[in-house]
Scaffold this motif. Structure first.
Motif, PDB file in Angstrom:
ATOM      1  N   LEU A  35     125.484  30.414  39.067  1.00 35.73           N
ATOM      2  CA  LEU A  35     125.589  30.254  37.612  1.00 35.73           C
ATOM      3  C   LEU A  35     126.010  31.567  36.967  1.00 35.73           C
ATOM      4  O   LEU A  35     126.818  31.589  36.024  1.00 35.73           O
ATOM      5  CB  LEU A  35     124.257  29.775  37.045  1.00 35.73           C
ATOM      6  CG  LEU A  35     124.233  29.413  35.554  1.00 35.73           C
ATOM      7  CD1 LEU A  35     125.153  28.225  35.296  1.00 35.73           C
ATOM      8  CD2 LEU A  35     122.815  29.088  35.109  1.00 35.73           C
ATOM      9  N   ALA A  36     125.491  32.685  37.472  1.00 37.23           N
ATOM     10  CA  ALA A  36     125.851  33.998  36.925  1.00 37.23           C
ATOM     11  C   ALA A  36     127.336  34.269  37.092  1.00 37.23           C
ATOM     12  O   ALA A  36     127.967  34.876  36.219  1.00 37.23           O
ATOM     13  CB  ALA A  36     125.031  35.090  37.607  1.00 37.23           C
ATOM     14  N   LEU A  37     127.928  33.806  38.188  1.00 33.26           N
ATOM     15  CA  LEU A  37     129.368  33.987  38.398  1.00 33.26           C
ATOM     16  C   LEU A  37     130.180  33.299  37.309  1.00 33.26           C
ATOM     17  O   LEU A  37     131.270  33.748  36.964  1.00 33.26           O
ATOM     18  CB  LEU A  37     129.784  33.422  39.760  1.00 33.26           C
ATOM     19  CG  LEU A  37     129.647  34.313  40.986  1.00 33.26           C
ATOM     20  CD1 LEU A  37     130.221  33.605  42.202  1.00 33.26           C
ATOM     21  CD2 LEU A  37     130.350  35.646  40.787  1.00 33.26           C
ATOM     22  N   GLN A  38     129.665  32.195  36.794  1.00 37.49           N
ATOM     23  CA  GLN A  38     130.395  31.438  35.778  1.00 37.49           C
ATOM     24  C   GLN A  38     130.216  32.012  34.375  1.00 37.49           C
ATOM     25  O   GLN A  38     130.855  31.541  33.442  1.00 37.49           O
ATOM     26  CB  GLN A  38     129.924  29.975  35.790  1.00 37.49           C
ATOM     27  CG  GLN A  38     130.160  29.267  37.115  1.00 37.49           C
ATOM     28  CD  GLN A  38     129.609  27.854  37.114  1.00 37.49           C
ATOM     29  OE1 GLN A  38     129.500  27.220  36.069  1.00 37.49           O
ATOM     30  NE2 GLN A  38     129.241  27.369  38.287  1.00 37.49           N
ATOM     31  N   HIS A  39     129.354  33.007  34.241  1.00 35.13           N
ATOM     32  CA  HIS A  39     129.084  33.553  32.908  1.00 35.13           C
ATOM     33  C   HIS A  39     129.286  35.062  32.863  1.00 35.13           C
ATOM     34  O   HIS A  39     128.571  35.786  32.171  1.00 35.13           O
ATOM     35  CB  HIS A  39     127.665  33.183  32.467  1.00 35.13           C
ATOM     36  CG  HIS A  39     127.481  31.724  32.213  1.00 35.13           C
ATOM     37  ND1 HIS A  39     127.199  30.823  33.232  1.00 35.13           N
ATOM     38  CD2 HIS A  39     127.577  30.982  31.075  1.00 35.13           C
ATOM     39  CE1 HIS A  39     127.102  29.603  32.722  1.00 35.13           C
ATOM     40  NE2 HIS A  39     127.331  29.671  31.413  1.00 35.13           N
ATOM     41  N   ALA A  40     130.289  35.510  33.632  1.00 34.12           N
ATOM     42  CA  ALA A  40     130.759  36.897  33.556  1.00 34.12           C
ATOM     43  C   ALA A  40     129.677  37.924  33.846  1.00 34.12           C
ATOM     44  O   ALA A  40     129.687  39.019  33.289  1.00 34.12           O
ATOM     45  CB  ALA A  40     131.384  37.162  32.176  1.00 34.12           C
ATOM     46  N   THR A  41     128.717  37.579  34.704  1.00 37.25           N
ATOM     47  CA  THR A  41     127.709  38.560  35.124  1.00 37.25           C
ATOM     48  C   THR A  41     127.775  38.679  36.642  1.00 37.25           C
ATOM     49  O   THR A  41     126.788  38.419  37.343  1.00 37.25           O
ATOM     50  CB  THR A  41     126.301  38.150  34.653  1.00 37.25           C
ATOM     51  OG1 THR A  41     126.042  36.796  35.076  1.00 37.25           O
ATOM     52  CG2 THR A  41     126.178  38.242  33.144  1.00 37.25           C
ATOM     53  N   ALA A  42     128.932  39.075  37.126  1.00 42.29           N
ATOM     54  CA  ALA A  42     129.171  39.115  38.567  1.00 42.29           C
ATOM     55  C   ALA A  42     128.305  40.155  39.267  1.00 42.29           C
ATOM     56  O   ALA A  42     127.965  39.980  40.437  1.00 42.29           O
ATOM     57  CB  ALA A  42     130.644  39.384  38.847  1.00 42.29           C
ATOM     58  N   GLU A  43     127.933  41.234  38.580  1.00 42.58           N
ATOM     59  CA  GLU A  43     127.078  42.250  39.190  1.00 42.58           C
ATOM     60  C   GLU A  43     125.713  41.657  39.548  1.00 42.58           C
ATOM     61  O   GLU A  43     125.182  41.898  40.637  1.00 42.58           O
ATOM     62  CB  GLU A  43     126.912  43.442  38.247  1.00 42.58           C
ATOM     63  CG  GLU A  43     128.135  44.337  38.126  1.00 42.58           C
ATOM     64  CD  GLU A  43     128.306  45.258  39.332  1.00 42.58           C
ATOM     65  OE1 GLU A  43     127.539  45.111  40.303  1.00 42.58           O
ATOM     66  OE2 GLU A  43     129.206  46.109  39.280  1.00 42.58           O
ATOM     67  N   ASP A  44     125.132  40.885  38.623  1.00 38.47           N
ATOM     68  CA  ASP A  44     123.851  40.229  38.899  1.00 38.47           C
ATOM     69  C   ASP A  44     123.994  39.250  40.053  1.00 38.47           C
ATOM     70  O   ASP A  44     123.132  39.176  40.934  1.00 38.47           O
ATOM     71  CB  ASP A  44     123.352  39.486  37.659  1.00 38.47           C
ATOM     72  CG  ASP A  44     122.988  40.424  36.521  1.00 38.47           C
ATOM     73  OD1 ASP A  44     122.742  41.619  36.802  1.00 38.47           O
ATOM     74  OD2 ASP A  44     122.970  39.974  35.363  1.00 38.47           O
ATOM     75  N   ALA A  45     125.087  38.492  40.042  1.00 38.27           N
ATOM     76  CA  ALA A  45     125.325  37.525  41.111  1.00 38.27           C
ATOM     77  C   ALA A  45     125.443  38.225  42.457  1.00 38.27           C
ATOM     78  O   ALA A  45     124.884  37.767  43.462  1.00 38.27           O
ATOM     79  CB  ALA A  45     126.583  36.717  40.812  1.00 38.27           C
ATOM     80  N   LEU A  46     126.173  39.326  42.481  1.00 39.77           N
ATOM     81  CA  LEU A  46     126.376  40.055  43.737  1.00 39.77           C
ATOM     82  C   LEU A  46     125.043  40.510  44.328  1.00 39.77           C
ATOM     83  O   LEU A  46     124.822  40.391  45.547  1.00 39.77           O
ATOM     84  CB  LEU A  46     127.289  41.249  43.491  1.00 39.77           C
ATOM     85  CG  LEU A  46     127.625  42.111  44.713  1.00 39.77           C
ATOM     86  CD1 LEU A  46     128.336  41.291  45.777  1.00 39.77           C
ATOM     87  CD2 LEU A  46     128.475  43.305  44.299  1.00 39.77           C
ATOM     88  N   ARG A  47     124.153  41.021  43.499  1.00 42.44           N
ATOM     89  CA  ARG A  47     122.855  41.471  44.002  1.00 42.44           C
ATOM     90  C   ARG A  47     122.073  40.324  44.635  1.00 42.44           C
ATOM     91  O   ARG A  47     121.451  40.485  45.693  1.00 42.44           O
ATOM     92  CB  ARG A  47     122.041  42.106  42.864  1.00 42.44           C
ATOM     93  CG  ARG A  47     122.480  43.512  42.500  1.00 42.44           C
ATOM     94  CD  ARG A  47     121.467  44.178  41.582  1.00 42.44           C
ATOM     95  NE  ARG A  47     121.432  43.555  40.273  1.00 42.44           N
ATOM     96  CZ  ARG A  47     122.201  43.913  39.253  1.00 42.44           C
ATOM     97  NH1 ARG A  47     123.081  44.890  39.404  1.00 42.44           N
ATOM     98  NH2 ARG A  47     122.109  43.310  38.090  1.00 42.44           N
TER      99      ARG A  47
END
Length: 443
Positions: A85-97
């Motif tokens: 879900l984070a990937l779809q809302h421009a928070t790729a750094e959070d998603a990556l972690r």
């Protein structure tokens, strides 16, 4: 428990982890034929075989037998869902972690999903070389000829193309397409999209004849499959080919068809990039339509800021700057051009960096600030010198040459045009021909 349910869960877990049936064979316990019968629901695994398969697949015998997930799995599923879900809302750094945490310590059945999420996050963050490495590992682990294998090959092709490594991308794509032919696999959406991405590589390296030939075949195939995504992808690249060949009416007709087809899918990122390209068509049209182009580009920008990579957003912003210049709004043009330049990371592809700098130079020139224009173009020239030859590089050198002409620097303009010829594959002679050379040749 049903034999069919057990077999389906074993097959799904094996495929998610990119394992061939042969990888689970154990002499004296489990043969390839026995496993095939289990996965198809025609044989019930013995308790010993069930325990062995659970161990190899990183799960429990109870899960294989009943479908009940261990508590740890439910928590891991929650973490992966959050990251996706984070990937779809421009928070790729959070998603990556989150993806990296699951890869390090999560249950093995979730590792492939987490690795794919990690690769996508790296791509969105502009860390394309790392993304390629991650996609390649997933591609090599997948069974050749499957839809999963084609999807990961497409990911590798796309990232290699974006980095300007057209030779590697074309070689990989051609080998992948040959694998489909050798295996006699029926065409699927994934295979068509792989072919379309390969055609895109041909376009970028100026092999328009080969691209057009491949796309004609893919359009014919995809029109028969009835998939809007596959058909839209083929028509989109056909539009790009026609645009580069100077067939503006055909390009717009193909792009209109692609937009209609992508509108039937949920691939919002692809739709946004396509709308960016449509804005470019409107800016380059005869006559140009900067007003409508701006509408398409603003819509694309809204979508891309949620879903796109820095390079995709930056490209859209360079076109918004061009539209604003044509509309006479130089303040807005400068805001878009500066945004495009500042968005790119240190390891951005040279083409993306040069495109943003050329847009900035164009705006400064329109604002009658030749010193600032020269500074931006000079920096853009240094970036473009590191780009791999290809159609987009040729276009950027020519655009830079035109801007140098506008500012009255014919020497810089000539240098840019020569660089464009070199990028197009033309090699200049080491020295000019003289009358004596001609005479000697005639003799």
């Amino acid at each position: 428990m049903t034999d069919e349910g057990v077999g389906r869960r074993i097959r799904e877990l094996r495929q998610e982890q990119g394992l061939l049936q042969a990888a689970l064979v154990k002499p004296g316990l489990l043969s390839a034929g026995y496993l095939s019968l289990i996965e198809s629901g025609r044989r019930r695994p013995s308790p010993e075989v069930l325990r062995y398969l659970a161990e190899q697949l990183g799960t429990t015998p109870d899960h294989l037998a009943t479908g009940r997930q261990p508590d740890l799995w439910q928590e891991t599923e929650r973490r992966l869902a959050f990251a996706e879900l984070a990937l779809q809302h421009a928070t790729a750094e959070d998603a990556l972690r989150e993806f990296e945490a699951v890869t390090r310590s999560g249950p093995p059945p979730f590792h492939a999903r987490a690795e794919l999420g990690r690769a996508r996050a790296l791509e969105l963050l502009g860390r394309t070389e790392q993304a390629i490495t991650a996609y390649e590992a997933l591609w090599k682990a997948a069974e050749p000829g499957t839809a999963l294998w084609a999807e990961r090959a497409t990911d590798v092709l796309r990232c290699s193309r974006d980095l300007g490594d057209y030779g590697y991308a074309a070689d990989l794509g051609e080998r992948a397409m040959a694998t489909f032919e050798d295996l006699g696999v029926e065409w699927s959406d994934s295979a068509v999209r792989l072919g379309v991405t390969l055609a895109g590589v041909y376009i970028h390296r100026s092999d328009l004849v080969r691209a057009a030939h491949l796309l004609r075949r893919l359009i014919e195939i995809s029109d028969g499959t009835g998939s809007p995504l596959a058909r839209g992808s083929a028509y989109w690249n056909a539009a790009v080919t026609a645009h580069y060949q100077g067939r503006g009416a055909d390009a717009k007709a193909f792009a209109d068809r692609a937009l209609a087809l992508f509108g039937e899918t949920d691939h919002q990122r692809n739709l946004a990039v396509l709308r960016t390209f449509y804005g470019e068509l409107l800016l380059d049209g005869e006559p140009a339509d900067p007003g409508q182009a701006r509408e398409f580009l603003l819509d694309a920008h809204d979508r891309l800021t949620q879903l796109g990579s820095p390079a995709e957003i930056s490209e859209c912003e360079t076109y918004l700057a061009r539209a604003a210049v044509q509309l006479g709004d130089l303040d807005e043009a400068l805001r878009w051009a500066q945004a495009a330049r500042s968005r790119l990371t240190a390891d951005a592809a040279p083409v993306a960096e040069a495109e943003a700098l050329i847009a900035l130079g164009m705006v400064h020139l329109a604002a009658n600030d030749p010193a600032q224009a020269f500074a931006a173009l000079d920096e853009g020239e240094r970036a473009l010198a590191h780009a791999a030859p290809g159609r987009s590089v040729v276009n950027l050198w020519n655009r830079m040459g035109s801007l140098h002409e506008e500012r009255g620097d014919t020497t810089a303009a000539l240098r840019s045009y020569r660089q464009g010829l070199t990028a197009a594959g033309y090699r200049q002679p080491s020295r000019p021909l003289t009358r004596s050379d001609v005479t000697a040749s005639a003799g």
